[in-house]
Motif scaffolding. Structure first.
Motif, PDB file in Angstrom:
ATOM      1  N   UNK A   1     -38.963   9.154  17.907  1.00 15.15           N
ATOM      2  CA  UNK A   1     -40.167   8.873  18.682  1.00 15.15           C
ATOM      3  C   UNK A   1     -41.413   9.469  18.047  1.00 15.15           C
ATOM      4  N   UNK A   2     -41.248  10.605  17.351  1.00 17.78           N
ATOM      5  CA  UNK A   2     -42.406  11.283  16.771  1.00 17.78           C
ATOM      6  C   UNK A   2     -42.850  10.656  15.450  1.00 17.78           C
ATOM      7  N   UNK A   3     -41.972  10.000  14.749  1.00 20.13           N
ATOM      8  CA  UNK A   3     -42.336   9.419  13.457  1.00 20.13           C
ATOM      9  C   UNK A   3     -41.150   8.722  12.822  1.00 20.13           C
ATOM     10  N   UNK A   4     -41.313   8.419  11.565  1.00 19.15           N
ATOM     11  CA  UNK A   4     -40.274   7.680  10.853  1.00 19.15           C
ATOM     12  C   UNK A   4     -39.146   8.610  10.426  1.00 19.15           C
ATOM     13  N   UNK A   5     -37.917   8.122  10.566  1.00 16.83           N
ATOM     14  CA  UNK A   5     -36.719   8.827  10.126  1.00 16.83           C
ATOM     15  C   UNK A   5     -36.020   7.938   9.115  1.00 16.83           C
ATOM     16  N   UNK A   6     -35.603   8.514   8.002  1.00 18.02           N
ATOM     17  CA  UNK A   6     -34.938   7.730   6.965  1.00 18.02           C
ATOM     18  C   UNK A   6     -33.664   7.087   7.517  1.00 18.02           C
ATOM     19  N   UNK A   7     -33.369   5.884   7.044  1.00 11.32           N
ATOM     20  CA  UNK A   7     -32.218   5.144   7.584  1.00 11.32           C
ATOM     21  C   UNK A   7     -30.918   5.884   7.345  1.00 11.32           C
ATOM     22  N   UNK A   8     -30.821   6.587   6.193  1.00  9.41           N
ATOM     23  CA  UNK A   8     -29.568   7.287   5.902  1.00  9.41           C
ATOM     24  C   UNK A   8     -29.396   8.496   6.833  1.00  9.41           C
ATOM     25  N   UNK A   9     -30.514   9.127   7.246  1.00  3.77           N
ATOM     26  CA  UNK A   9     -30.412  10.212   8.220  1.00  3.77           C
ATOM     27  C   UNK A   9     -29.956   9.681   9.570  1.00  3.77           C
ATOM     28  N   UNK A  10     -30.510   8.545   9.961  1.00  2.00           N
ATOM     29  CA  UNK A  10     -30.161   7.957  11.256  1.00  2.00           C
ATOM     30  C   UNK A  10     -28.684   7.579  11.309  1.00  2.00           C
ATOM     31  N   UNK A  11     -28.222   6.875  10.283  1.00  2.31           N
ATOM     32  CA  UNK A  11     -26.821   6.446  10.260  1.00  2.31           C
ATOM     33  C   UNK A  11     -25.873   7.631  10.099  1.00  2.31           C
ATOM     34  N   UNK A  12     -26.260   8.611   9.268  1.00  2.00           N
ATOM     35  CA  UNK A  12     -25.397   9.777   9.070  1.00  2.00           C
ATOM     36  C   UNK A  12     -25.239  10.585  10.346  1.00  2.00           C
ATOM     37  N   UNK A  13     -26.344  10.851  11.018  1.00  2.00           N
ATOM     38  CA  UNK A  13     -26.281  11.611  12.273  1.00  2.00           C
ATOM     39  C   UNK A  13     -25.532  10.837  13.343  1.00  2.00           C
ATOM     40  N   UNK A  14     -25.776   9.520  13.415  1.00  2.00           N
ATOM     41  CA  UNK A  14     -25.081   8.695  14.406  1.00  2.00           C
ATOM     42  C   UNK A  14     -23.586   8.673  14.145  1.00  2.00           C
ATOM     43  N   UNK A  15     -23.187   8.591  12.872  1.00  2.00           N
ATOM     44  CA  UNK A  15     -21.757   8.600  12.532  1.00  2.00           C
ATOM     45  C   UNK A  15     -21.090   9.909  12.907  1.00  2.00           C
ATOM     46  N   UNK A  16     -21.752  11.032  12.616  1.00  2.00           N
ATOM     47  CA  UNK A  16     -21.192  12.333  12.990  1.00  2.00           C
ATOM     48  C   UNK A  16     -21.050  12.462  14.503  1.00  2.00           C
ATOM     49  N   UNK A  17     -22.057  11.981  15.228  1.00  2.00           N
ATOM     50  CA  UNK A  17     -22.005  12.056  16.694  1.00  2.00           C
ATOM     51  C   UNK A  17     -20.874  11.193  17.241  1.00  2.00           C
ATOM     52  N   UNK A  18     -20.718   9.978  16.701  1.00  2.00           N
ATOM     53  CA  UNK A  18     -19.647   9.087  17.175  1.00  2.00           C
ATOM     54  C   UNK A  18     -18.274   9.693  16.886  1.00  2.00           C
ATOM     55  N   UNK A  19     -18.102  10.267  15.690  1.00  2.00           N
ATOM     56  CA  UNK A  19     -16.827  10.890  15.346  1.00  2.00           C
ATOM     57  C   UNK A  19     -16.533  12.080  16.257  1.00  2.00           C
ATOM     58  N   UNK A  20     -17.549  12.856  16.567  1.00  2.00           N
ATOM     59  CA  UNK A  20     -17.351  14.004  17.447  1.00  2.00           C
ATOM     60  C   UNK A  20     -16.999  13.560  18.863  1.00  2.00           C
ATOM     61  N   UNK A  21     -17.612  12.472  19.324  1.00  2.00           N
ATOM     62  CA  UNK A  21     -17.309  11.950  20.660  1.00  2.00           C
ATOM     63  C   UNK A  21     -15.847  11.511  20.733  1.00  2.00           C
ATOM     64  N   UNK A  22     -15.349  10.852  19.668  1.00  2.00           N
ATOM     65  CA  UNK A  22     -13.939  10.420  19.634  1.00  2.00           C
ATOM     66  C   UNK A  22     -13.020  11.628  19.685  1.00  2.00           C
TER      67      UNK A  22
END
Length: 389
Positions: A333-354
């Motif tokens: 929301x505050x600014x641009x985030x690199x796509x690899x940061x977004x996907x990497x963080x999302x992947x770690x979060x999804x794996x942790x949720x599983x």
């Protein structure tokens, strides 16, 4: 299929359509009133009439009509207070003498405006050169220069900051809503001794999955409802202040990314709540209830560093699965985030949720079958890490 049946049951269990329709109606009514408020205020409110003893130019303050008055006529004007005049102001003698019939809340606003106006009159009366007057009247110019391209102007950055604050506030609201629903549902079922009957129909894993999905959907619905309400209130406030409508400086991909982190974050929070709530035998006397507030501490940590969203600590929090569900959307929301940061963080979060879903299911099965006592911390640790004792 059984999981979704339980999920739908849990969702409908807490969803009250009449209450939802009333909330939406109230929200629309509030937005309509706030949009029309400048016209309503202008129609209802009168302009206060103020007479000033001065030879200088009259001040200009919204909601007030000023008139010049001779010093000789001041005493006679006091007889007309409350009828012709609302206030009398004598600016002679180096101070402001204000006379009215009785105190009122609008006096405070007018007093500060008159003080600034009179100060300017006194400065103008000083034997200063033109250059000295310009130095006093003019604030120093400030010029920013940036080495990288900016995402938007000052107004857009302010709106993005407001969006970040609203998002975190809604997430905290959704968490505490889930906390109350999950805690009362599971501990209530244990106290009513209905778990034996339910376990003959469904497995413990299907039971916890259904609860987590159903209550997460209800929490997501609550967050989206209040999010729309907050957006309408912000729009209404902007209209009242005369700034016109504000548009969200977020693209479709930004909104989608924030929703993905929001959804996974709710699943993670409710998975933890469901698993640990099952280990509590008596909610009225158990000291373990405080442990269920730990996720609130993590969100509080994100809140503590939100004043420096571009800082290194916020970047670290946006990668850790325990805090990324709150920190990464704020960076988006505050600014641009690199796509690899977004996907990497999302992947770690999804794996942790599983992983957490599997661990929480084992803890849930351990706790839901126990009556009269609570499982020890060693038993809980063994179930979390799947150690067979």
């Amino acid at each position: 299929m059984i999981r979704w049946t339980i999920a739908v049951f849990e969702f409908k269990r807490f969803l009250k359509w009449k209450q939802e329709l009333m909330s939406i109606g109230f929200m629309l009514l509030t937005f309509a009133v706030m949009s029309a408020w400048p016209h309503i205020k202008g129609f209802i409110d009168k302009d206060y009439r103020v007479a000033i003893v001065t030879a200088a130019q009259l001040p200009e303050v919204e909601g007030f009509v000023f008139s010049k008055l001779d010093a000789a006529a001041l005493e006679g004007a006091k007889a007309e207070l409350g009828e012709r005049w609302d206030l009398l102001v004598n600016s002679s003698g180096g101070s402001l003498a204000i006379t009215g019939t009785q105190s009122a809340s609008w006096h405070e606003k007018l007093t500060s405006q008159l003080q600034r106006w009179y100060q300017q009159q006194q400065i103008s009366a000083l034997p200063l050169t033109g250059e000295q007057r310009q130095v006093i009247d003019t604030l120093p110019e400030v010029n920013f220069s940036f080495t990288k391209e900016q995402t938007g102007d000052e107004q857009e950055r302010k709106v993005r900051k407001v969006v970040s604050m609203v998002f975190l506030g809604l997430l905290i609201m959704g968490y505490f809503a889930s906390f109350g629903l999950m805690f009362t549902a599971i501990t209530g079922e244990k106290q009513q001794r209905v778990t034996e009957q339910l376990l003959t129909l469904v497995s413990a894993r299907e039971w916890i999955d259904g609860k987590v999905i159903g209550i997460s959907l209800f929490s997501l619905k609550t967050i989206l409802t209040y999010g729309v309400m907050a957006l309408l209130l912000i729009q209404g406030a902007a209209m009242i202040s005369g700034k016109g409508g504000l548009s969200l400086p977020l693209g479709v991909l930004d909104m989608l990314g924030m929703l993905l982190f929001l959804g996974l974050g709710l699943l993670m929070l409710n998975t933890f709540l469901a698993g640990f709530a099952a280990t509590i035998d008596d909610p009225n006397h158990s000291g373990r209830s405080m442990v269920m507030l730990l996720p609130g501490v993590l969100m509080g940590l994100v809140f503590a560093v939100m004043d420096n969203i571009e800082g290194q600590l916020m970047q670290v929090l946006s990668w850790l699965p325990l805090t990324s569900f709150a920190a990464m959307p704020m960076r988006i929301a505050a600014g641009e985030v690199a796509w690899w940061e977004l996907l990497g963080s999302l992947g770690l979060l999804a794996a942790f949720v599983v992983w957490l879903a599997n661990a929480s299911a084992r803890v849930f099965e351990l706790g839901i079958r126990m009556y009269g006592k609570e499982p020890g911390w060693g038993d809980i640790a063994s179930a979390v890490f799947n150690r067979r004792g």
